[in-house]
Design a protein around this motif. Structure first.
Motif, PDB file in Angstrom:
ATOM      1  N   ALA A 165       0.818  -1.222   0.000  1.00  0.00           N
ATOM      2  CA  ALA A 165       0.000   0.000   0.000  1.00  0.00           C
ATOM      3  C   ALA A 165       0.847   1.266   0.000  1.00  0.00           C
ATOM      4  O   ALA A 165       0.341   2.353   0.271  1.00  0.00           O
ATOM      5  N   GLN A 166       2.136   1.150  -0.327  1.00  0.00           N
ATOM      6  CA  GLN A 166       3.014   2.315  -0.365  1.00  0.00           C
ATOM      7  C   GLN A 166       3.107   2.884  -1.770  1.00  0.00           C
ATOM      8  O   GLN A 166       3.084   2.140  -2.752  1.00  0.00           O
ATOM      9  N   VAL A 167       3.228   4.210  -1.846  1.00  0.00           N
ATOM     10  CA  VAL A 167       3.536   4.906  -3.091  1.00  0.00           C
ATOM     11  C   VAL A 167       4.842   5.651  -2.861  1.00  0.00           C
ATOM     12  O   VAL A 167       4.899   6.565  -2.030  1.00  0.00           O
ATOM     13  N   LEU A 168       5.894   5.243  -3.567  1.00  0.00           N
ATOM     14  CA  LEU A 168       7.214   5.848  -3.416  1.00  0.00           C
ATOM     15  C   LEU A 168       7.555   6.643  -4.665  1.00  0.00           C
ATOM     16  O   LEU A 168       7.351   6.155  -5.786  1.00  0.00           O
ATOM     17  N   MET A 169       8.074   7.853  -4.476  1.00  0.00           N
ATOM     18  CA  MET A 169       8.515   8.678  -5.596  1.00  0.00           C
ATOM     19  C   MET A 169      10.024   8.888  -5.484  1.00  0.00           C
ATOM     20  O   MET A 169      10.522   9.298  -4.430  1.00  0.00           O
ATOM     21  N   TRP A 170      10.724   8.590  -6.570  1.00  0.00           N
ATOM     22  CA  TRP A 170      12.179   8.607  -6.588  1.00  0.00           C
ATOM     23  C   TRP A 170      12.674   9.689  -7.538  1.00  0.00           C
ATOM     24  O   TRP A 170      12.051   9.991  -8.545  1.00  0.00           O
ATOM     25  N   LYS A 171      13.868  10.246  -7.211  1.00  0.00           N
ATOM     26  CA  LYS A 171      14.579  11.110  -8.141  1.00  0.00           C
ATOM     27  C   LYS A 171      15.496  10.247  -8.998  1.00  0.00           C
ATOM     28  O   LYS A 171      16.207   9.391  -8.481  1.00  0.00           O
ATOM     29  N   THR A 172      15.487  10.496 -10.310  1.00  0.00           N
ATOM     30  CA  THR A 172      16.227   9.640 -11.233  1.00  0.00           C
ATOM     31  C   THR A 172      17.738   9.762 -11.017  1.00  0.00           C
ATOM     32  O   THR A 172      18.428   8.771 -10.777  1.00  0.00           O
ATOM     33  N   ASN A 173      18.272  10.980 -11.121  1.00  0.00           N
ATOM     34  CA  ASN A 173      19.693  11.294 -10.871  1.00  0.00           C
ATOM     35  C   ASN A 173      20.644  10.691 -11.900  1.00  0.00           C
ATOM     36  O   ASN A 173      21.652  11.305 -12.238  1.00  0.00           O
ATOM     37  N   PHE A 174      20.394   9.468 -12.380  1.00  0.00           N
ATOM     38  CA  PHE A 174      21.357   8.855 -13.292  1.00  0.00           C
ATOM     39  C   PHE A 174      21.286   9.430 -14.705  1.00  0.00           C
ATOM     40  O   PHE A 174      22.120   9.094 -15.548  1.00  0.00           O
ATOM     41  N   ASP A 175      20.311  10.287 -14.983  1.00  0.00           N
ATOM     42  CA  ASP A 175      20.233  10.970 -16.269  1.00  0.00           C
ATOM     43  C   ASP A 175      19.558  12.315 -16.028  1.00  0.00           C
ATOM     44  O   ASP A 175      18.337  12.405 -15.969  1.00  0.00           O
ATOM     45  N   ALA A 176      20.374  13.356 -15.871  1.00  0.00           N
ATOM     46  CA  ALA A 176      19.853  14.650 -15.440  1.00  0.00           C
ATOM     47  C   ALA A 176      19.393  15.530 -16.597  1.00  0.00           C
ATOM     48  O   ALA A 176      18.969  16.650 -16.384  1.00  0.00           O
ATOM     49  N   LEU A 177      19.473  15.048 -17.838  1.00  0.00           N
ATOM     50  CA  LEU A 177      19.080  15.854 -18.988  1.00  0.00           C
ATOM     51  C   LEU A 177      17.565  16.054 -19.010  1.00  0.00           C
ATOM     52  O   LEU A 177      16.811  15.127 -18.715  1.00  0.00           O
ATOM     53  N   ASP A 178      17.125  17.275 -19.306  1.00  0.00           N
ATOM     54  CA  ASP A 178      15.697  17.578 -19.376  1.00  0.00           C
ATOM     55  C   ASP A 178      15.173  17.150 -20.745  1.00  0.00           C
ATOM     56  O   ASP A 178      15.388  17.831 -21.748  1.00  0.00           O
ATOM     57  N   TYR A 179      14.480  16.021 -20.786  1.00  0.00           N
ATOM     58  CA  TYR A 179      14.072  15.475 -22.074  1.00  0.00           C
ATOM     59  C   TYR A 179      12.834  16.141 -22.636  1.00  0.00           C
ATOM     60  O   TYR A 179      12.535  15.978 -23.815  1.00  0.00           O
ATOM     61  N   ARG A 180      12.121  16.911 -21.832  1.00  0.00           N
ATOM     62  CA  ARG A 180      11.031  17.692 -22.408  1.00  0.00           C
ATOM     63  C   ARG A 180      11.587  18.747 -23.358  1.00  0.00           C
ATOM     64  O   ARG A 180      11.041  18.998 -24.434  1.00  0.00           O
ATOM     65  N   GLU A 181      12.697  19.366 -22.971  1.00  0.00           N
ATOM     66  CA  GLU A 181      13.341  20.348 -23.842  1.00  0.00           C
ATOM     67  C   GLU A 181      13.929  19.669 -25.073  1.00  0.00           C
ATOM     68  O   GLU A 181      13.822  20.170 -26.191  1.00  0.00           O
ATOM     69  N   VAL A 182      14.519  18.495 -24.877  1.00  0.00           N
ATOM     70  CA  VAL A 182      15.093  17.759 -25.998  1.00  0.00           C
ATOM     71  C   VAL A 182      14.004  17.385 -27.003  1.00  0.00           C
ATOM     72  O   VAL A 182      14.157  17.563 -28.216  1.00  0.00           O
ATOM     73  N   LEU A 183      12.873  16.868 -26.497  1.00  0.00           N
ATOM     74  CA  LEU A 183      11.791  16.464 -27.387  1.00  0.00           C
ATOM     75  C   LEU A 183      11.182  17.661 -28.111  1.00  0.00           C
ATOM     76  O   LEU A 183      10.787  17.559 -29.272  1.00  0.00           O
ATOM     77  N   SER A 184      11.117  18.820 -27.442  1.00  0.00           N
ATOM     78  CA  SER A 184      10.594  20.008 -28.106  1.00  0.00           C
ATOM     79  C   SER A 184      11.512  20.448 -29.239  1.00  0.00           C
ATOM     80  O   SER A 184      11.058  20.904 -30.288  1.00  0.00           O
ATOM     81  N   LYS A 185      12.832  20.284 -29.048  1.00  0.00           N
ATOM     82  CA  LYS A 185      13.769  20.619 -30.122  1.00  0.00           C
ATOM     83  C   LYS A 185      13.639  19.628 -31.276  1.00  0.00           C
ATOM     84  O   LYS A 185      13.710  20.004 -32.439  1.00  0.00           O
ATOM     85  N   HIS A 186      13.448  18.367 -30.937  1.00  0.00           N
ATOM     86  CA  HIS A 186      13.284  17.364 -31.985  1.00  0.00           C
ATOM     87  C   HIS A 186      12.047  17.649 -32.826  1.00  0.00           C
ATOM     88  O   HIS A 186      12.048  17.425 -34.036  1.00  0.00           O
ATOM     89  N   SER A 187      10.985  18.129 -32.180  1.00  0.00           N
ATOM     90  CA  SER A 187       9.749  18.393 -32.923  1.00  0.00           C
ATOM     91  C   SER A 187       9.902  19.564 -33.877  1.00  0.00           C
ATOM     92  O   SER A 187       9.115  19.715 -34.815  1.00  0.00           O
ATOM     93  N   LYS A 188      10.939  20.429 -33.667  1.00  0.00           N
ATOM     94  CA  LYS A 188      11.153  21.579 -34.539  1.00  0.00           C
ATOM     95  C   LYS A 188      12.070  21.264 -35.711  1.00  0.00           C
ATOM     96  O   LYS A 188      12.292  22.109 -36.562  1.00  0.00           O
ATOM     97  N   ARG A 189      12.614  20.067 -35.757  1.00  0.00           N
ATOM     98  CA  ARG A 189      13.495  19.723 -36.867  1.00  0.00           C
ATOM     99  C   ARG A 189      12.720  19.667 -38.186  1.00  0.00           C
ATOM    100  O   ARG A 189      11.546  19.305 -38.226  1.00  0.00           O
ATOM    101  N   VAL A 190      13.413  20.023 -39.274  1.00  0.00           N
ATOM    102  CA  VAL A 190      12.751  20.041 -40.587  1.00  0.00           C
ATOM    103  C   VAL A 190      12.431  18.624 -41.051  1.00  0.00           C
ATOM    104  O   VAL A 190      11.374  18.339 -41.584  1.00  0.00           O
ATOM    105  N   THR A 191      13.371  17.706 -40.845  1.00  0.00           N
ATOM    106  CA  THR A 191      13.181  16.325 -41.290  1.00  0.00           C
ATOM    107  C   THR A 191      13.299  15.386 -40.098  1.00  0.00           C
ATOM    108  O   THR A 191      14.359  14.782 -39.877  1.00  0.00           O
ATOM    109  N   PRO A 192      12.246  15.290 -39.284  1.00  0.00           N
ATOM    110  CA  PRO A 192      12.321  14.372 -38.143  1.00  0.00           C
ATOM    111  C   PRO A 192      12.362  12.925 -38.597  1.00  0.00           C
ATOM    112  O   PRO A 192      11.975  12.606 -39.717  1.00  0.00           O
ATOM    113  N   GLU A 193      12.847  12.070 -37.726  1.00  0.00           N
ATOM    114  CA  GLU A 193      12.924  10.648 -38.041  1.00  0.00           C
ATOM    115  C   GLU A 193      11.523  10.080 -38.193  1.00  0.00           C
ATOM    116  O   GLU A 193      10.699  10.185 -37.291  1.00  0.00           O
ATOM    117  N   ALA A 194      11.254   9.504 -39.337  1.00  0.00           N
ATOM    118  CA  ALA A 194       9.900   9.017 -39.629  1.00  0.00           C
ATOM    119  C   ALA A 194       9.620   7.741 -38.849  1.00  0.00           C
ATOM    120  O   ALA A 194      10.509   6.911 -38.656  1.00  0.00           O
TER     121      ALA A 194
END
Length: 504
Positions: A288-317
């Motif tokens: 009955a526990q809900v535990l929330m963890w910090k990732t730490n092993f990958d500190a890159l903000d992937y929301r920003e990365v994905l937003s940049k990917h969406s702006k590419r002219v030729t994204p990977e199909a």
């Protein structure tokens, strides 16, 4: 790289935590439990949590919509509910399944829901119309999980029949089936690019398949008990899994090895999930526990990365549906296995003198294994070439054909007349209409069954009330009769006493 750390511990559920999901806005966490309640936890420590009550049995699946304004939940009470994650907690119930609903998931655009159930079906629902749309029925046992691909063109499902199936949402057909499992398949999901699917099993295994080549890419056996749930990191480089061995495992998919084992739960871990940014992940289980963890092993903000990917002219199909069709060789193979006999003046491969055999079009031969591929690919390419009965520049044309490949009309490649092909297409379309009609009838029958049950229950309640009223009336009559008898006895006694006095 740092070790993941426990960030918060949520307390509020009274029974096992069976499912969880982060809000895309990274401000809320939803969890479902065997205590029949849905909890919405605010990640701001000062904000209060919401408890939603509406399901009549164990909640088995939960997910936020892509916009974060809705929460979908599935339950053993055979229903799916849509909630607004606010203090009001209003919900709408969807009914069409005839058994426990095991999972629920939104499409990337938020327009559709897909559910898996113990009634051996996968069903798709319209979110805005709030109704059942169609059903996928080829599993032979309980279906444990179903998920949309990132582009919404595919659905992956798995179940107790030890299979993982891929479905085309446009044709509503099963286009591939993976059966390499020693036990039931418990969970399935696509990676972030949609090129691979991962599936877990009760046989303690975790497998990752490339759906473009139908090949098993990675196979992990890091748990000592069945795997109940897993989640891809937004980068696609990591994967976490929860197991009945009470541990959470983190796997590095690039290096293909286990990197962390987390011991935080005192019983089987039933749910794990990364946040959309990848900086947090949650776990829940039978304690009955809900535990929330910090990732730490990958500190890159992937929301920003994905937003940049969406702006590419030729994204990977994303992979094309024809790339994952299992009945023919891969489209990128060097040479087709078709046996080609060129009709009407087209040069036979290997001839350079410009002469050709002239044969009727019905004498074109192809191997039966590649017939479906010819129909699929030849028909598309036939429009790009013009048929000619004359051969001009045989040597140069032969060289171009060797480089580019020759495309024929569908009738030539398949050996079937166009009228027969169009008839088959009409039959397939009619079958699709019949399938949708059957799905609608199934939903209506389910609703009718529910209404009949309600009517029977109401009738039984009315009969009970009538019986109670009759019993009350009988009791009143008996009491009145007893009072009349007592009054008669008193009158008789008074008459006897009066007669004795007169005799005296």
């Amino acid at each position: 790289m740092e070790d993941p750390t426990l960030d918060r511990h949520f307390k509020g559920h009274k029974d096992a935590v069976t499912c969880s999901d982060f809000n895309p806005n990274n401000k809320q966490l939803a969890t479902g439990s065997a205590d029949k309640t849905l909890m919405i936890w605010n990640l701001n420590p000062k904000a209060r949590a919401f408890r939603f009550v509406g399901h009549k049995d164990v909640i088995t699946g939960v997910q936020f919509s892509p916009a974060g304004d809705l929460v979908a939940s599935a339950s053993r009470d055979k229903t799916v509910r849509l909630w607004t994650p606010t203090i009001k907690g209003e919900s709408t119930a969807f009914r069409a399944h005839t058994a426990t609903v095991r999972s629920v998931s939104f499409s990337r655009d938020g327009q559709w829901l897909v559910t898996a159930s113990d009634d051996k079906s996968v069903k798709v629902w319209s979110v805005h119309r709030q109704r059942f749309v169609y059903s996928l029925n080829q599993h032979t046992n309980w279906v444990c999980c179903a998920r949309f691909s990132p582009d919404g063109r595919l659905i992956a499902s798995c179940g107790d029949d030890r299979t993982v199936r891929l479905w085309d949402t446009s044709t509503k057909q099963c286009i591939n089936c993976f059966t390499d499992y020693g036990g039931s398949a418990t969970f399935v999901d696509f990676n972030t690019s949609g090129t691979c699917i991962a599936s877990s099993g009760a046989d303690n295994t975790l497998k990752i398949w490339d759906i473009r080549t139908n090949k098993l890419l990675q196979h992990y056996q890091v748990h000592s008990a069945g795997i109940n749930c897993f989640s891809f990191h937004p980068s696609g480089n990591f994967l976490i899994s929860g197991s009945s061995d009470s541990t959470v495992k983190i796997v590095d998919l690039l290096e293909g090895r286990l990197i962390y084992t987390l011991h935080g739960h005192k019983g089987p871990v039933l749910t794990v999930g990364f946040s959309r940014g990848g900086d947090l992940f949650a776990s829940g289980g039978c304690d009955a526990q809900v535990l929330m963890w910090k990732t730490n092993f990958d500190a890159l903000d992937y929301r920003e990365v994905l937003s940049k990917h969406s702006k590419r002219v030729t994204p990977e199909a994303p992979p094309h549906l024809s790339d994952i069709h299992p009945r023919g060789p891969h489209l990128h193979s060097a040479r087709s296995r078709v046996i080609e006999v060129r009709p009407h003046g087209l040069p036979v491969r290997g001839e350079t003198n410009g002469h050709a055999n002239r044969l009727p079009s019905r004498w074109v031969a192809s191997t039966s294994a590649d017939l479906s591929e010819d129909v699929h690919s030849g028909g598309r390419a036939s429009a790009a070439r013009s048929q000619s009965g004359q051969v001009e520049g045989g040597g140069r044309r032969e060289q171009e054909e060797d480089e580019q490949g020759v495309a024929y009309p569908q009738e030539v490649c398949s050996g079937l007349p166009m009228s027969f092909t169009s008839t088959l297409k009409n039959i397939v379309q009619q079958l699709d209409v019949l399938t949708q009609t059957v799905s609608v009838l199934e939903g209506r029958l389910t609703l009718t069954e529910d209404k009949l049950k309600e009517c029977l229950l109401n009738q039984s309640h009315i009969l009970l009330q009538v019986r109670r009223q009759e019993e009350d009336r009988d009791r009143e009559r008996e009491q009145e009769e007893e009072t009349d008898r007592e009054s008669e006895r008193e009158d008789e006694k008074e008459g006897e006493s009066g007669s004795s006095l007169a005799s005296v």
